[in-house]
Scaffold this active site. Structure first.
Site, PDB file in Angstrom:
ATOM      1  N   HIS A 155      -4.452 -13.703  -2.430  1.00  0.00           N
ATOM      2  CA  HIS A 155      -3.202 -13.082  -1.986  1.00  0.00           C
ATOM      3  C   HIS A 155      -1.992 -13.921  -2.401  1.00  0.00           C
ATOM      4  O   HIS A 155      -2.093 -15.140  -2.598  1.00  0.00           O
ATOM      5  CB  HIS A 155      -3.232 -12.883  -0.472  1.00  0.00           C
ATOM      6  CG  HIS A 155      -4.158 -11.781  -0.050  1.00  0.00           C
ATOM      7  ND1 HIS A 155      -4.134 -11.210   1.205  1.00  0.00           N
ATOM      8  CD2 HIS A 155      -5.124 -11.126  -0.747  1.00  0.00           C
ATOM      9  CE1 HIS A 155      -5.051 -10.250   1.262  1.00  0.00           C
ATOM     10  NE2 HIS A 155      -5.669 -10.190   0.101  1.00  0.00           N
ATOM     11  N   CYS A 215      -1.563 -10.573   5.785  1.00  0.00           N
ATOM     12  CA  CYS A 215      -2.799 -10.126   6.429  1.00  0.00           C
ATOM     13  C   CYS A 215      -3.305 -11.208   7.383  1.00  0.00           C
ATOM     14  O   CYS A 215      -2.751 -12.309   7.458  1.00  0.00           O
ATOM     15  CB  CYS A 215      -3.862  -9.818   5.372  1.00  0.00           C
ATOM     16  SG  CYS A 215      -4.600 -11.285   4.631  1.00  0.00           S
ATOM     17  N   GLU A 246       0.538 -14.956  -0.753  1.00  0.00           N
ATOM     18  CA  GLU A 246       0.871 -16.038   0.183  1.00  0.00           C
ATOM     19  C   GLU A 246      -0.062 -17.229  -0.032  1.00  0.00           C
ATOM     20  O   GLU A 246       0.360 -18.390   0.027  1.00  0.00           O
ATOM     21  CB  GLU A 246       0.714 -15.558   1.635  1.00  0.00           C
ATOM     22  CG  GLU A 246       1.532 -14.339   2.002  1.00  0.00           C
ATOM     23  CD  GLU A 246       0.803 -13.015   1.765  1.00  0.00           C
ATOM     24  OE1 GLU A 246       0.175 -12.848   0.700  1.00  0.00           O
ATOM     25  OE2 GLU A 246       0.875 -12.146   2.640  1.00  0.00           O
ATOM     26  N   CYS A 260      -4.271 -14.591   5.588  1.00  0.00           N
ATOM     27  CA  CYS A 260      -3.099 -15.374   5.193  1.00  0.00           C
ATOM     28  C   CYS A 260      -2.390 -15.947   6.411  1.00  0.00           C
ATOM     29  O   CYS A 260      -1.869 -17.066   6.355  1.00  0.00           O
ATOM     30  CB  CYS A 260      -2.143 -14.523   4.366  1.00  0.00           C
ATOM     31  SG  CYS A 260      -2.814 -14.157   2.736  1.00  0.00           S
TER      32      CYS A 260
HETATM   33  N1  LIG Z   1       0.225  -9.581   2.401  1.00  0.00           N
HETATM   34  C1  LIG Z   1      -0.567  -9.264   1.361  1.00  0.00           C
HETATM   35  N2  LIG Z   1      -0.558 -10.066   0.263  1.00  0.00           N
HETATM   36  C2  LIG Z   1      -1.291  -9.751  -0.828  1.00  0.00           C
HETATM   37  O1  LIG Z   1      -1.243 -10.454  -1.838  1.00  0.00           O
HETATM   38  N3  LIG Z   1      -2.098  -8.613  -0.801  1.00  0.00           N
HETATM   39  C3  LIG Z   1      -2.786  -8.178  -2.012  1.00  0.00           C
HETATM   40  C4  LIG Z   1      -4.260  -8.015  -2.013  1.00  0.00           C
HETATM   41  C5  LIG Z   1      -4.462  -6.872  -2.989  1.00  0.00           C
HETATM   42  O2  LIG Z   1      -4.376  -7.332  -4.338  1.00  0.00           O
HETATM   43  C6  LIG Z   1      -3.287  -5.986  -2.707  1.00  0.00           C
HETATM   44  C7  LIG Z   1      -3.524  -4.931  -1.637  1.00  0.00           C
HETATM   45  O3  LIG Z   1      -4.205  -3.884  -2.241  1.00  0.00           O
HETATM   46  P1  LIG Z   1      -4.282  -2.420  -1.640  1.00  0.00           P
HETATM   47  O4  LIG Z   1      -5.299  -2.466  -0.525  1.00  0.00           O
HETATM   48  O5  LIG Z   1      -2.892  -2.058  -1.144  1.00  0.00           O
HETATM   49  O6  LIG Z   1      -4.736  -1.585  -2.803  1.00  0.00           O
HETATM   50  O7  LIG Z   1      -2.267  -6.866  -2.274  1.00  0.00           O
HETATM   51  C8  LIG Z   1      -2.156  -7.815   0.297  1.00  0.00           C
HETATM   52  C9  LIG Z   1      -1.409  -8.106   1.397  1.00  0.00           C
HETATM   53  C10 LIG Z   1      -1.480  -7.210   2.587  1.00  0.00           C
HETATM   54  O8  LIG Z   1      -1.654  -7.851   3.739  1.00  0.00           O
HETATM   55 ZN   LIG Z   2      -3.410 -11.998   2.858  1.00  0.00          ZN
END
Ligand SMILES: Nc1nc(=O)n([C@H]2C[C@H](O)[C@@H](COP(=O)(O)O)O2)cc1CO
Ligand SMILES: [Zn+2]
Length: 159
Positions: A76, A101, A78, A104
């Site tokens: 992710h 999430c 973060e 993170c």
């Molecule tokens: N805060 C976040 N940072 C992130 O880098 N992500 C990333 C993980 C996945 O590559 C994408 C979410 O994919 P999708 O489920 O919307 O197809 O975003 C997701 C979240 C959500 O909590």
């Molecule tokens: Zn995350």
């Protein structure tokens, strides 16, 4: 004096959004920027596969067999920003284009970051976000949403 200069919040969120544009995820591009109390950037990241895990060989799918989706593999934004950071993150703030999430949230809390500025909260109703907010609230990490920002990256280069 110019009146249309960027605020610190717009500046760092703009950098988070620019970082998100590096993501190869076809669905959700996320960017993050960590800033210290002196308004210096100390970490930056976007969501992507770990080093050595090629975008050609690993899947970007969202559905189907777990091992054939991106979820077990993607780092992710973060997490990348924390891992790429240069030092102690105590008292720093995190600018991120999507609310963190639950995984993170743990790293954010343990790193000492004490404020999150986010833009989208599109997964607000998921268990992951509910667990994330529960931990952040318990740990005293504050978070606030920024409305849309109109950052134009086009510069007028004057002689
Ligand atoms: N805060 C976040 N940072 C992130 O880098 N992500 C990333 C993980 C996945 O590559 C994408 C979410 O994919 P999708 O489920 O919307 O197809 O975003 C997701 C979240 C959500 O909590
Ligand atoms: Zn995350």
């Amino acid at each position: 004096m110019r009146e249309t200069y960027l605020s610190w919040d717009e500046y760092f969120m703009g950098i988070a959004l620019l970082s998100a544009m590096r993501s190869k995820d076809p669905q959700t591009q996320v960017g993050a920027c960590i800033v210290n109390k002196k308004n210096r950037i100390v970490g930056i990241g976007y969501n992507g596969f770990p080093r050595g895990c090629s975008d050609q060989e690993f899947p970007w799918e969202r559905e189907g067999d777990f091992l054939k989706t991106k979820y077990p593999y993607v780092v992710h934004a973060e997490q990348n920003a924390i891992l790429n950071s240069t030092g102690n993150l105590s008292g720093c703030r995190l600018y991120v284009s999507l609310f963190p999430c639950h995984e993170c949230a743990k790293y954010i809390i343990q790193s000492g970051i004490d404020e999150i500025i986010f833009m989208s909260d599109k997964y607000a109703n998921t268990d992951s976000t509910l667990a994330s907010k529960r931990m952040l609230d318990a740990a005293g990490v504050t978070y606030r949403q920024m409305g849309t920002i109109a950052v134009s990256i086009q510069l007028e280069l004057k002689e």
